[in-house]
Scaffold this motif. Structure first.
Motif, PDB file in Angstrom:
ATOM      1  N   PHE A 285       0.822  -1.204   0.000  1.00 45.55           N
ATOM      2  CA  PHE A 285       0.000   0.000   0.000  1.00 45.55           C
ATOM      3  C   PHE A 285       0.858   1.258   0.000  1.00 45.55           C
ATOM      4  N   ASP A 286       0.469   2.231  -0.804  1.00 46.89           N
ATOM      5  CA  ASP A 286       0.929   3.591  -0.572  1.00 46.89           C
ATOM      6  C   ASP A 286       0.228   4.063   0.705  1.00 46.89           C
ATOM      7  N   LEU A 287       0.690   5.170   1.278  1.00 45.09           N
ATOM      8  CA  LEU A 287       0.089   5.635   2.533  1.00 45.09           C
ATOM      9  C   LEU A 287      -0.831   6.833   2.328  1.00 45.09           C
ATOM     10  N   ASP A 288      -0.260   7.987   2.012  1.00 42.87           N
ATOM     11  CA  ASP A 288      -1.046   9.215   1.891  1.00 42.87           C
ATOM     12  C   ASP A 288      -1.963   9.147   0.673  1.00 42.87           C
ATOM     13  N   GLY A 289      -3.251   9.313   0.912  1.00 49.72           N
ATOM     14  CA  GLY A 289      -4.221   9.224  -0.170  1.00 49.72           C
ATOM     15  C   GLY A 289      -4.779   7.832  -0.360  1.00 49.72           C
ATOM     16  N   VAL A 290      -4.178   6.841   0.311  1.00 47.90           N
ATOM     17  CA  VAL A 290      -4.662   5.460   0.222  1.00 47.90           C
ATOM     18  C   VAL A 290      -5.176   4.993   1.580  1.00 47.90           C
ATOM     19  N   LEU A 291      -4.296   4.955   2.579  1.00 47.15           N
ATOM     20  CA  LEU A 291      -4.699   4.521   3.920  1.00 47.15           C
ATOM     21  C   LEU A 291      -5.047   5.697   4.830  1.00 47.15           C
ATOM     22  N   ILE A 292      -4.398   6.833   4.617  1.00 47.72           N
ATOM     23  CA  ILE A 292      -4.723   8.013   5.416  1.00 47.72           C
ATOM     24  C   ILE A 292      -5.034   9.196   4.507  1.00 47.72           C
ATOM     25  N   ASP A 293      -5.879  10.084   5.019  1.00 44.28           N
ATOM     26  CA  ASP A 293      -6.200  11.321   4.307  1.00 44.28           C
ATOM     27  C   ASP A 293      -5.360  12.430   4.924  1.00 44.28           C
ATOM     28  N   SER A 294      -4.333  12.833   4.216  1.00 40.89           N
ATOM     29  CA  SER A 294      -3.426  13.878   4.694  1.00 40.89           C
ATOM     30  C   SER A 294      -3.339  15.039   3.713  1.00 40.89           C
ATOM     31  N   THR A 295      -4.147  15.005   2.665  1.00 42.98           N
ATOM     32  CA  THR A 295      -4.019  15.991   1.591  1.00 42.98           C
ATOM     33  C   THR A 295      -4.140  17.435   2.072  1.00 42.98           C
ATOM     34  N   PRO A 296      -5.159  17.804   2.880  1.00 40.40           N
ATOM     35  CA  PRO A 296      -5.237  19.200   3.331  1.00 40.40           C
ATOM     36  C   PRO A 296      -4.003  19.626   4.127  1.00 40.40           C
ATOM     37  N   ASN A 297      -3.495  18.721   4.961  1.00 37.96           N
ATOM     38  CA  ASN A 297      -2.307  19.014   5.756  1.00 37.96           C
ATOM     39  C   ASN A 297      -1.097  19.247   4.856  1.00 37.96           C
ATOM     40  N   ILE A 298      -0.888  18.347   3.906  1.00 36.95           N
ATOM     41  CA  ILE A 298       0.269  18.445   3.014  1.00 36.95           C
ATOM     42  C   ILE A 298       0.200  19.710   2.164  1.00 36.95           C
ATOM     43  N   LEU A 299      -0.971  19.986   1.608  1.00 41.17           N
ATOM     44  CA  LEU A 299      -1.108  21.167   0.753  1.00 41.17           C
ATOM     45  C   LEU A 299      -0.908  22.461   1.542  1.00 41.17           C
ATOM     46  N   ARG A 300      -1.308  22.454   2.802  1.00 41.95           N
ATOM     47  CA  ARG A 300      -1.098  23.637   3.636  1.00 41.95           C
ATOM     48  C   ARG A 300       0.399  23.926   3.790  1.00 41.95           C
ATOM     49  N   HIS A 301       1.180  22.878   4.004  1.00 37.96           N
ATOM     50  CA  HIS A 301       2.627  23.064   4.143  1.00 37.96           C
ATOM     51  C   HIS A 301       3.262  23.507   2.824  1.00 37.96           C
ATOM     52  N   TRP A 302       2.794  22.927   1.721  1.00 38.04           N
ATOM     53  CA  TRP A 302       3.334  23.340   0.424  1.00 38.04           C
ATOM     54  C   TRP A 302       2.962  24.788   0.107  1.00 38.04           C
TER      55      TRP A 302
ATOM     56  N   HIS B   4       8.812  21.000   9.929  1.00 36.42           N
ATOM     57  CA  HIS B   4       7.493  21.621  10.095  1.00 36.42           C
ATOM     58  C   HIS B   4       6.384  20.565  10.055  1.00 36.42           C
ATOM     59  N   GLU B   5       6.510  19.598   9.147  1.00 29.57           N
ATOM     60  CA  GLU B   5       5.489  18.552   9.041  1.00 29.57           C
ATOM     61  C   GLU B   5       5.396  17.721  10.315  1.00 29.57           C
ATOM     62  N   LEU B   6       6.536  17.442  10.928  1.00 36.01           N
ATOM     63  CA  LEU B   6       6.552  16.616  12.134  1.00 36.01           C
ATOM     64  C   LEU B   6       5.833  17.282  13.301  1.00 36.01           C
ATOM     65  N   LYS B   7       5.717  18.598  13.259  1.00 41.60           N
ATOM     66  CA  LYS B   7       5.077  19.342  14.344  1.00 41.60           C
ATOM     67  C   LYS B   7       3.584  19.568  14.112  1.00 41.60           C
ATOM     68  N   ASP B   8       3.092  19.145  12.956  1.00 40.29           N
ATOM     69  CA  ASP B   8       1.705  19.461  12.595  1.00 40.29           C
ATOM     70  C   ASP B   8       0.993  18.225  12.051  1.00 40.29           C
ATOM     71  N   LEU B   9       0.120  17.648  12.864  1.00 39.92           N
ATOM     72  CA  LEU B   9      -0.668  16.490  12.438  1.00 39.92           C
ATOM     73  C   LEU B   9      -2.144  16.854  12.285  1.00 39.92           C
ATOM     74  N   THR B  10      -2.419  18.141  12.198  1.00 37.35           N
ATOM     75  CA  THR B  10      -3.797  18.611  12.089  1.00 37.35           C
ATOM     76  C   THR B  10      -4.476  18.042  10.850  1.00 37.35           C
ATOM     77  N   GLY B  11      -5.647  17.456  11.052  1.00 35.82           N
ATOM     78  CA  GLY B  11      -6.442  16.974   9.929  1.00 35.82           C
ATOM     79  C   GLY B  11      -6.063  15.612   9.394  1.00 35.82           C
ATOM     80  N   ILE B  12      -5.104  14.937  10.024  1.00 36.61           N
ATOM     81  CA  ILE B  12      -4.705  13.600   9.568  1.00 36.61           C
ATOM     82  C   ILE B  12      -5.730  12.578  10.062  1.00 36.61           C
ATOM     83  N   THR B  13      -6.367  11.872   9.158  1.00 36.91           N
ATOM     84  CA  THR B  13      -7.376  10.880   9.535  1.00 36.91           C
ATOM     85  C   THR B  13      -7.204   9.612   8.705  1.00 36.91           C
ATOM     86  N   ALA B  14      -7.763   8.525   9.205  1.00 32.14           N
ATOM     87  CA  ALA B  14      -7.754   7.276   8.444  1.00 32.14           C
ATOM     88  C   ALA B  14      -8.792   7.354   7.335  1.00 32.14           C
TER      89      ALA B  14
END
Length: 219
Positions: A12-29, A75-85
């Motif tokens: 399995f890939d992780l982000d976008g497959v097992l967890i929804d992290s897209t809003p978090n990732i895009l915020r950092h980008w 920065h990513e390691l300090k911010d897990l906001t919005g990370i869900t399964a």
């Protein structure tokens, strides 16, 4: 229409497959793009599925990508906001019950542990991260590394991916690939070499075949 695959292991890939992290990732980008006077749309166009350092090499070749990626990771390691399964992820993982599976991701190992913990998902015994490879997706190296860890021939592995770069990595590794239409549309995924496409991870089910293999039903 459903598709059925028989394999010895699922990667399995992780982000976008097992967890929804897209809003978090895009915020950092978006923050990084603003700091460097860049267009976030250009980053979004290439970032899905790639390691951070490789995205930065593509969009900002004038910067020290390794240094920028290290700062980005801090920065990513300090911010897990919005990370869900993702819906169905926990049920799918627990249904393996001794059958072989792994996570192959473009994220760093520490971040993977934090995000999976935040999402309430177990960290797999077999895990390939950005820290474990020289070349990230779309190179086949990450998925070949996963097959090696599991002790399974690449042609006997099935990959579950959401991004074209990851799909390309899986097919280059000689594996069959099921694409999940989470971060990309079905139309976009239909242009890849994916062997099957599902709308949701919850559309994938697994069961033992009785002879040591895994039956994967999609749809």
């Amino acid at each position: 229409m459903s598709h059925k695959f028989t394999c010895n292991a699922v990667l399995f890939d992780l982000d976008g497959v097992l967890i929804d992290s897209t809003p978090n990732i895009l915020r950092h980008w978006k923050t990084w793009a603003d700091e460097h006077g860049m267009d976030i749309r250009e980053i979004e166009r290439v970032a899905h599925g790639l390691r951070t350092v490789e995205t930065m090499r593509l969009v900002a070749p004038h910067l020290d990508a390794e240094q920028e990626a290290r700062l980005f990771a801090e920065h990513e390691l300090k911010d897990l906001t919005g990370i869900t399964a993702v819906e169905g992820a926990r049920e799918l993982i627990t249904s393996f019950n001794g059958m072989k599976w792994a996570v192959v991701t473009s994220g760093c190992r520490k971040l993977v542990h934090l995000r999976m913990g935040q999402a309430g998902l177990p960290v797999p015994e077999y895990l390939v991260t950005a820290d474990d490879v020289i070349s990230g997706k779309p190179s086949p190296e990450p998925y070949l590394k996963g097959a090696q860890l599991l002790g399974v021939k690449p042609q006997n592995c099935l990959v579950v991916e959401d991004a074209p770069a990851g799909i390309e990595a899986g097919t280059k590794a000689g594996m069959r690939v099921v694409a999940v239409a989470s971060t990309h549309t079905r139309a976009m995924l239909a242009e890849t070499q994916a062997d099957g496409i599902v709308d949701r991870l919850a559309d994938i089910r697994i069961s033992p075949t009785g002879d040591g293999q895994i039956l994967v039903t999609c749809g």
